[in-house]
Design a protein around this motif. Sequence first.
Motif, mmCIF file in Angstrom:
data_model
loop_
_atom_site.group_PDB
_atom_site.id
_atom_site.type_symbol
_atom_site.label_atom_id
_atom_site.label_comp_id
_atom_site.label_asym_id
_atom_site.label_seq_id
_atom_site.Cartn_x
_atom_site.Cartn_y
_atom_site.Cartn_z
ATOM 1 N N UNK A 265 0.841 -1.199 0.000
ATOM 2 C CA UNK A 265 0.000 0.000 0.000
ATOM 3 C C UNK A 265 0.873 1.245 0.000
ATOM 4 N N UNK A 266 0.617 2.158 -0.925
ATOM 5 C CA UNK A 266 1.470 3.327 -1.073
ATOM 6 C C UNK A 266 0.990 4.512 -0.247
ATOM 7 N N UNK A 267 -0.323 4.563 0.027
ATOM 8 C CA UNK A 267 -0.863 5.625 0.870
ATOM 9 C C UNK A 267 -0.933 6.982 0.205
ATOM 10 N N UNK A 268 -1.019 6.998 -1.119
ATOM 11 C CA UNK A 268 -1.040 8.273 -1.855
ATOM 12 C C UNK A 268 -2.479 8.759 -2.065
ATOM 13 N N UNK A 269 -2.665 10.071 -2.006
ATOM 14 C CA UNK A 269 -3.994 10.653 -2.171
ATOM 15 C C UNK A 269 -4.622 10.254 -3.514
ATOM 16 N N UNK A 311 -9.043 -5.097 -0.455
ATOM 17 C CA UNK A 311 -9.657 -3.913 0.175
ATOM 18 C C UNK A 311 -9.704 -2.718 -0.768
ATOM 19 N N UNK A 312 -9.139 -2.826 -1.961
ATOM 20 C CA UNK A 312 -9.058 -1.641 -2.839
ATOM 21 C C UNK A 312 -10.402 -0.986 -3.098
ATOM 22 N N UNK A 313 -11.495 -1.760 -3.271
ATOM 23 C CA UNK A 313 -12.813 -1.130 -3.401
ATOM 24 C C UNK A 313 -13.587 -1.095 -2.074
ATOM 25 N N UNK A 314 -12.896 -1.115 -0.935
ATOM 26 C CA UNK A 314 -13.583 -1.220 0.368
ATOM 27 C C UNK A 314 -14.475 -0.022 0.659
ATOM 28 N N UNK A 315 -14.262 1.083 -0.004
ATOM 29 C CA UNK A 315 -15.102 2.257 0.211
ATOM 30 C C UNK A 315 -16.527 1.979 -0.266
ATOM 31 N N UNK A 316 -16.728 0.837 -0.961
ATOM 32 C CA UNK A 316 -18.077 0.431 -1.393
ATOM 33 C C UNK A 316 -19.028 0.325 -0.199
ATOM 34 N N UNK A 317 -18.541 -0.135 0.952
ATOM 35 C CA UNK A 317 -19.413 -0.259 2.125
ATOM 36 C C UNK A 317 -20.001 1.090 2.517
ATOM 37 N N UNK A 318 -19.154 2.047 2.899
ATOM 38 C CA UNK A 318 -19.656 3.376 3.244
ATOM 39 C C UNK A 318 -20.422 4.058 2.105
ATOM 40 N N UNK A 319 -19.988 3.877 0.877
ATOM 41 C CA UNK A 319 -20.671 4.533 -0.245
ATOM 42 C C UNK A 319 -22.087 3.974 -0.425
ATOM 43 N N UNK A 320 -22.224 2.664 -0.283
ATOM 44 C CA UNK A 320 -23.560 2.068 -0.436
ATOM 45 C C UNK A 320 -24.473 2.530 0.703
ATOM 46 N N UNK A 321 -23.928 2.596 1.895
ATOM 47 C CA UNK A 321 -24.724 3.124 3.017
ATOM 48 C C UNK A 321 -25.114 4.576 2.748
ATOM 49 N N UNK A 351 0.533 -10.112 4.405
ATOM 50 C CA UNK A 351 1.675 -9.210 4.584
ATOM 51 C C UNK A 351 1.191 -7.895 5.175
ATOM 52 N N UNK A 352 1.751 -7.491 6.306
ATOM 53 C CA UNK A 352 1.247 -6.281 6.982
ATOM 54 C C UNK A 352 1.359 -5.037 6.112
ATOM 55 N N UNK A 353 2.407 -4.968 5.280
ATOM 56 C CA UNK A 353 2.574 -3.754 4.463
ATOM 57 C C UNK A 353 1.523 -3.652 3.364
ATOM 58 N N UNK A 354 0.812 -4.763 3.084
ATOM 59 C CA UNK A 354 -0.189 -4.724 2.017
ATOM 60 C C UNK A 354 -1.577 -4.359 2.547
ATOM 61 N N UNK A 355 -1.771 -4.422 3.874
ATOM 62 C CA UNK A 355 -3.094 -4.137 4.433
ATOM 63 C C UNK A 355 -3.301 -2.628 4.429
ATOM 64 N N UNK A 356 -4.248 -2.191 3.630
ATOM 65 C CA UNK A 356 -4.417 -0.756 3.408
ATOM 66 C C UNK A 356 -4.896 -0.032 4.667
ATOM 67 N N UNK A 357 -4.279 1.095 4.918
ATOM 68 C CA UNK A 357 -4.723 2.031 5.959
ATOM 69 C C UNK A 357 -4.695 3.414 5.349
ATOM 70 N N UNK A 396 -5.095 7.059 14.275
ATOM 71 C CA UNK A 396 -5.281 8.116 13.269
ATOM 72 C C UNK A 396 -5.537 7.598 11.868
ATOM 73 N N UNK A 397 -5.674 6.253 11.739
ATOM 74 C CA UNK A 397 -5.901 5.665 10.419
ATOM 75 C C UNK A 397 -7.296 5.038 10.318
ATOM 76 N N UNK A 398 -7.750 4.868 9.082
ATOM 77 C CA UNK A 398 -8.893 4.000 8.782
ATOM 78 C C UNK A 398 -8.315 2.679 8.296
ATOM 79 N N UNK A 399 -8.692 1.589 8.950
ATOM 80 C CA UNK A 399 -8.131 0.281 8.582
ATOM 81 C C UNK A 399 -9.111 -0.435 7.655
#
Length: 790
Positions: A265-269, A311-321, A351-357, A396-399
């Motif tokens: 995960x690169x963490x870029x805007x 998790x790349x499309x995980x924002x689908x949860x909040x967006x659908x709500x 791999x911990x570095x791949x779990x998006x935050x 301070x992160x969203x997991x």
Amino acid sequence: MTAQELQKAVLRHLELSLGKDLAHATVYDIRMSLTLAVRDQVIAPWFESTRKTYAAQSKRVYYLSMEFLIGRLLEDAVNNLGLKQTAQEALDALGFDLTQVIADEPDAALGNGGLGRLAACFLDSMSTIGCPGMGYGIRYEHGLFRQSFHDGVQIEEPEDWLRQPHGWEFARPEAVERIGFGGTVEAHDGRMRWSPADAVLAKAHDTPIIGWQGQWANTLRLWGAEPIQAFDLEAFNRGDFVGAAEQEAFARTISRVLYPDDTNGEGKELRLKQEYFFTAASLRDILRRFLSEHDDLELLPQKVAIQLNDTHPAIAGPELIRILHDEHGLEFDHAMALARNTLSFTNHTLLPEALERWPQALMARVLPRHLQIIARIEEAFLAAQPESPVRILEDGDVRMGELSFIMAHRVNGVSALHTGLVKSTVFAQLHRTFPDRIVNQTNGVTPRRWVLGANPRLSALITDRIGPGWVDDLEQLGALEPHVEDAGFMADYAASKAGNKADLAAWIADTTGIAVDPAAMFDVQIKRIHEYKRQHLNILETIALWQDMRANPRAGWVPRVKIFGGKAAPGYVRAKEIIRLINDVARVINADPVTGDLLKVVYPANYNVSMAEKLIPASDLSEQISTAGKEASGTGNMKFALNGALTIGTLDGANVEIREHVGAENFFLFGMTAEEVVARREDPQHQAKAIAASPRLAGALKGIADGTFSDGDGARYAALLADLRGHDYFTICADFDSYWNCQRQVDAAFADPARWMRMAALNTARSGWFSSDRTIRGYMADVWDITPLI
Ligand code: Z57
């Protein structure tokens, strides 16, 4: 369709679509004309599939993925429509060669590696099975970078697949969605309203995906970002010509380029904006289609399944709500339940570095309403599970892993071992709370591309002995098993491998200038370059083997060609050192007259799907040597086994299941188990003890340290060596002797050609379970609750 009819269709497109006459046609012109002629054949089944889906009011699945690593499409389409022979004849008559025409198509490289290629295999299987659905992703203008080597060092150049028109896609200028970013949130009559500050348009581009024998076709819909207004006329009239185009630049940046980081995960805007962009556009599209057929949002989970590929499309949860609650006025908890029953989520790595935050501050800026909704999701979760220590918002992160898990009714791992580890490690707490949520769906690969298309020699042999049914019912390969007792079959099987190896040797000579002996063992490791995949374990064994061979050249060595392929993420310094080391070692070994044909090292640049299709059918040995517990599944491992390469591997990912299927006696196992790796790391001296106990390993390390492969420059690999000698998290040293000894068993087996070929044929006969058709049927039954429509 006859060859004559196809030839006429090609000529018609050549004139009317390409504006060329045959006398001046290039390979490109013919390729495009054939593509359009074949595409014409896809339209009727495509429409028919849509019609049937509507008529049945069927549930549909939507596969949301940041990556679709498709490769070339023409050969797949020709094969699936049964037009191979026909196309060959049609082009012959026009003076062109089908193989050459097929090779002219640029790879659609809209993915990094396994995750993206899996999505592409799934599309093929869904269309073959008649599973109504659609893939949704991003139409990157530039796919994965092109790799070259300068003095052995990886250089990245932009990939430019859309420089030529994309013959397969249909742009849908009418199918556009407005996607907002940033801005403010205010309450209006008891409802929250988000007013984004910026917005872009998502424009749909559809590619039909035709299944085996043309019985069904689904759609891959990729979104391209465009400005809402091409030009700010007011700024232009003021004389601000650059400012006038700013909007356009911002919009197009979103779908400009694929992030080249595999499992990191690169963490870029911009990456967060890409994720929201395609997820939001897809959800709106899905809901519009749903509401055109049904008038009750309660039915959503019965009619729609949405699969989140990582998790790349995980924002689908909040967006659908947000859509259900803010826009349609459903109660929050009700909206959350509907969303959860619609969504499911695949985890592809531990791999911990791949779990998006995502930093909450970043999310507050880009998606302010979604951050509020995520906080309410966590509240609702904790209200129901007051004892749970699990948090979505932490440090301070969203997991995104926890968010995806909580917002999905099913979470799946990608191999049996990986699924067990998902339950016992990353999601252990959540698994205790929701013991039925995690299920296993072991990955698979499509036999259409990876056997029928890539290995015509083997395919013809299989069909000759057991008929053509295996192509969409791969477990029929089991019927080959009795044939391994038949000397005639075994001779043909060996001849098909020899033919593939001769072709590859010619290609290697062409592309790298290295002459390899087609009778030598072709030992292949192709995948992304990553420490956990341990290409450096392979190259250390190569060095040790070379040193032993030099010390005693007439000891009856089994000749080998070590073949590597793969790219490193541009910012992954250690992976790039490993690439350089492989190239350095190759240069020295390949020039050594003492070892000569006994050992060669080949590393063709720019490994991609099309290169895999060349290498895999010609392989004898498949290197699957990851540190146990780190490779979630692997899918290359399955392609090799099907094509009759024997595996040398650890008990990791799907290797475990491959070994169970092909039989332990037909698989070269080495190394520590996942549990043993964890235990061994407890000893801070594990690497030092391994080096002290292994003169061979010590000698190989010393060869690197003294500059043998780096023109005497002992410093070049100092950092890599310091890591191996000082820490060695991936247990290269602790597994080295086991790997070496296993490789010598490989040598002994290869030295007996009859024994080797029998083992290879048994790998083919027993790997039918690894078809992605089986995987998709599993998802349909256990995750999506959808039945086939053919
Ligand atoms: C990716 O290719 C995979 C996992 C990830 O988290 C990301 Br990001 C990219 C791979 C795994 O490493 C493989 O083991 C697995 O076979 C593949 O995904 C498909 O599941």
